[in-house]
Design a protein around this motif. Sequence first.
Motif, PDB file in Angstrom:
ATOM      1  N   GLN A  41       0.824  -1.214   0.000  1.00  0.00           N
ATOM      2  CA  GLN A  41       0.000   0.000   0.000  1.00  0.00           C
ATOM      3  C   GLN A  41       0.855   1.261   0.000  1.00  0.00           C
ATOM      4  O   GLN A  41       0.453   2.280  -0.537  1.00  0.00           O
ATOM      5  CB  GLN A  41      -0.941   0.025   1.213  1.00  0.00           C
ATOM      6  N   ALA A  42       2.025   1.188   0.617  1.00  0.00           N
ATOM      7  CA  ALA A  42       2.939   2.337   0.664  1.00  0.00           C
ATOM      8  C   ALA A  42       4.322   1.848   0.224  1.00  0.00           C
ATOM      9  O   ALA A  42       4.915   0.998   0.880  1.00  0.00           O
ATOM     10  CB  ALA A  42       3.003   2.911   2.073  1.00  0.00           C
ATOM     11  N   PRO A  43       4.829   2.377  -0.895  1.00  0.00           N
ATOM     12  CA  PRO A  43       6.148   1.954  -1.374  1.00  0.00           C
ATOM     13  C   PRO A  43       7.255   2.532  -0.503  1.00  0.00           C
ATOM     14  O   PRO A  43       7.037   3.499   0.229  1.00  0.00           O
ATOM     15  CB  PRO A  43       6.216   2.539  -2.787  1.00  0.00           C
ATOM     16  N   PRO A  44       8.450   1.953  -0.579  1.00  0.00           N
ATOM     17  CA  PRO A  44       9.561   2.520   0.181  1.00  0.00           C
ATOM     18  C   PRO A  44       9.917   3.894  -0.385  1.00  0.00           C
ATOM     19  O   PRO A  44       9.740   4.144  -1.580  1.00  0.00           O
ATOM     20  CB  PRO A  44      10.696   1.523  -0.034  1.00  0.00           C
ATOM     21  N   LYS A  45      10.388   4.770   0.483  1.00  0.00           N
ATOM     22  CA  LYS A  45      10.795   6.118   0.062  1.00  0.00           C
ATOM     23  C   LYS A  45      12.141   6.413   0.691  1.00  0.00           C
ATOM     24  O   LYS A  45      12.427   5.979   1.801  1.00  0.00           O
ATOM     25  CB  LYS A  45       9.772   7.163   0.501  1.00  0.00           C
ATOM     26  N   LEU A  46      12.945   7.161  -0.023  1.00  0.00           N
ATOM     27  CA  LEU A  46      14.232   7.557   0.532  1.00  0.00           C
ATOM     28  C   LEU A  46      14.033   8.334   1.817  1.00  0.00           C
ATOM     29  O   LEU A  46      13.162   9.207   1.889  1.00  0.00           O
ATOM     30  CB  LEU A  46      14.999   8.431  -0.452  1.00  0.00           C
ATOM     31  N   ALA A  47      14.839   8.039   2.817  1.00  0.00           N
ATOM     32  CA  ALA A  47      14.759   8.769   4.074  1.00  0.00           C
ATOM     33  C   ALA A  47      15.183  10.220   3.855  1.00  0.00           C
ATOM     34  O   ALA A  47      14.616  11.128   4.450  1.00  0.00           O
ATOM     35  CB  ALA A  47      15.634   8.104   5.132  1.00  0.00           C
ATOM     36  N   SER A  48      16.179  10.443   2.978  1.00  0.00           N
ATOM     37  CA  SER A  48      16.642  11.795   2.671  1.00  0.00           C
ATOM     38  C   SER A  48      17.158  11.842   1.238  1.00  0.00           C
ATOM     39  O   SER A  48      18.182  11.225   0.937  1.00  0.00           O
ATOM     40  CB  SER A  48      17.758  12.224   3.622  1.00  0.00           C
ATOM     41  N   SER A  49      16.471  12.582   0.381  1.00  0.00           N
ATOM     42  CA  SER A  49      16.926  12.697  -1.009  1.00  0.00           C
ATOM     43  C   SER A  49      18.226  13.500  -1.090  1.00  0.00           C
ATOM     44  O   SER A  49      19.042  13.266  -1.977  1.00  0.00           O
ATOM     45  CB  SER A  49      15.846  13.321  -1.892  1.00  0.00           C
ATOM     46  N   VAL A  50      18.446  14.404  -0.152  1.00  0.00           N
ATOM     47  CA  VAL A  50      19.683  15.196  -0.134  1.00  0.00           C
ATOM     48  C   VAL A  50      20.880  14.297   0.171  1.00  0.00           C
ATOM     49  O   VAL A  50      21.908  14.359  -0.509  1.00  0.00           O
ATOM     50  CB  VAL A  50      19.583  16.359   0.887  1.00  0.00           C
ATOM     51  N   VAL A  51      20.741  13.457   1.178  1.00  0.00           N
ATOM     52  CA  VAL A  51      21.817  12.527   1.532  1.00  0.00           C
ATOM     53  C   VAL A  51      22.045  11.546   0.375  1.00  0.00           C
ATOM     54  O   VAL A  51      23.190  11.255   0.014  1.00  0.00           O
ATOM     55  CB  VAL A  51      21.500  11.781   2.844  1.00  0.00           C
ATOM     56  N   ALA A  52      20.975  11.041  -0.203  1.00  0.00           N
ATOM     57  CA  ALA A  52      21.100  10.109  -1.324  1.00  0.00           C
ATOM     58  C   ALA A  52      21.831  10.760  -2.495  1.00  0.00           C
ATOM     59  O   ALA A  52      22.699  10.140  -3.114  1.00  0.00           O
ATOM     60  CB  ALA A  52      19.719   9.622  -1.765  1.00  0.00           C
ATOM     61  N   ALA A  53      21.501  12.017  -2.793  1.00  0.00           N
ATOM     62  CA  ALA A  53      22.164  12.730  -3.887  1.00  0.00           C
ATOM     63  C   ALA A  53      23.666  12.842  -3.633  1.00  0.00           C
ATOM     64  O   ALA A  53      24.480  12.619  -4.536  1.00  0.00           O
ATOM     65  CB  ALA A  53      21.559  14.120  -4.055  1.00  0.00           C
ATOM     66  N   ARG A  54      24.048  13.141  -2.409  1.00  0.00           N
ATOM     67  CA  ARG A  54      25.462  13.275  -2.070  1.00  0.00           C
ATOM     68  C   ARG A  54      26.174  11.928  -2.183  1.00  0.00           C
ATOM     69  O   ARG A  54      27.249  11.825  -2.765  1.00  0.00           O
ATOM     70  CB  ARG A  54      25.635  13.848  -0.662  1.00  0.00           C
ATOM     71  N   ILE A  55      25.573  10.904  -1.637  1.00  0.00           N
ATOM     72  CA  ILE A  55      26.171   9.573  -1.667  1.00  0.00           C
ATOM     73  C   ILE A  55      26.365   9.106  -3.111  1.00  0.00           C
ATOM     74  O   ILE A  55      27.429   8.590  -3.473  1.00  0.00           O
ATOM     75  CB  ILE A  55      25.304   8.565  -0.870  1.00  0.00           C
ATOM     76  N   ILE A  56      25.357   9.289  -3.933  1.00  0.00           N
ATOM     77  CA  ILE A  56      25.446   8.853  -5.326  1.00  0.00           C
ATOM     78  C   ILE A  56      26.451   9.704  -6.096  1.00  0.00           C
ATOM     79  O   ILE A  56      27.253   9.185  -6.876  1.00  0.00           O
ATOM     80  CB  ILE A  56      24.059   8.845  -5.988  1.00  0.00           C
TER      81      ILE A  56
END
Length: 135
Positions: A41-56
Motif C-alpha cells: 500500500q505504501a512503497p519505500p521512500k528515501l529517508a533523505s533525497s539530499v543525503v542520497a544525492a550526495r552519496i550517489i
Amino acid sequence: MSTLSFRLALIPAIAAAFVAGPFVSTAQAQDDKVYAISDVQAPPKLASSVVAARIIADSYPADLKSRGVGGMVELQFVVDAKGKVDPSSVEVVDATQTALGEAAKKVVTKLDFNPAKVNGSPVRVKVTLPIIYKP
C-alpha cells in the motif's frame, strides 16, 4: 551543484521510480516474504533525497567523470522492513558503463529508506532504481 542527475531528485516521483517485476518469495515465514511493489500500500521512500544525492554523486568514478563519460544504471534490490537495502539482493539490471554499474551497486547499500508497508506494517519489497550519471 553536482553535475550528477538522477530521478531521485524529484521527491514526489520517488515512488514512481520504483518498478518491480514479478517476484515470489520462497520463504515460509511471513516476516521473510518479499513483496512486489504492486502488492504494497505504501512503497519505500528515501529517508533523505539530499543525503542520497550526495552519496550517489560521491560514487561517480573520477576517471569517467573527468573524461565526461556519463550513463544510466538500473539496479534491483530488496529494501527490508527496517528500510535497509539487503546487500545480498543488489544486482545491476542494466548499465551503459560497467564501471558506473559497479559504483552504483556498491553505493546503494548506503541508502536509507522508509520501508514499504502492507496493512500499516513494514515489509520487505523488491524494487528497481534507475540512476543517471551525467557529466
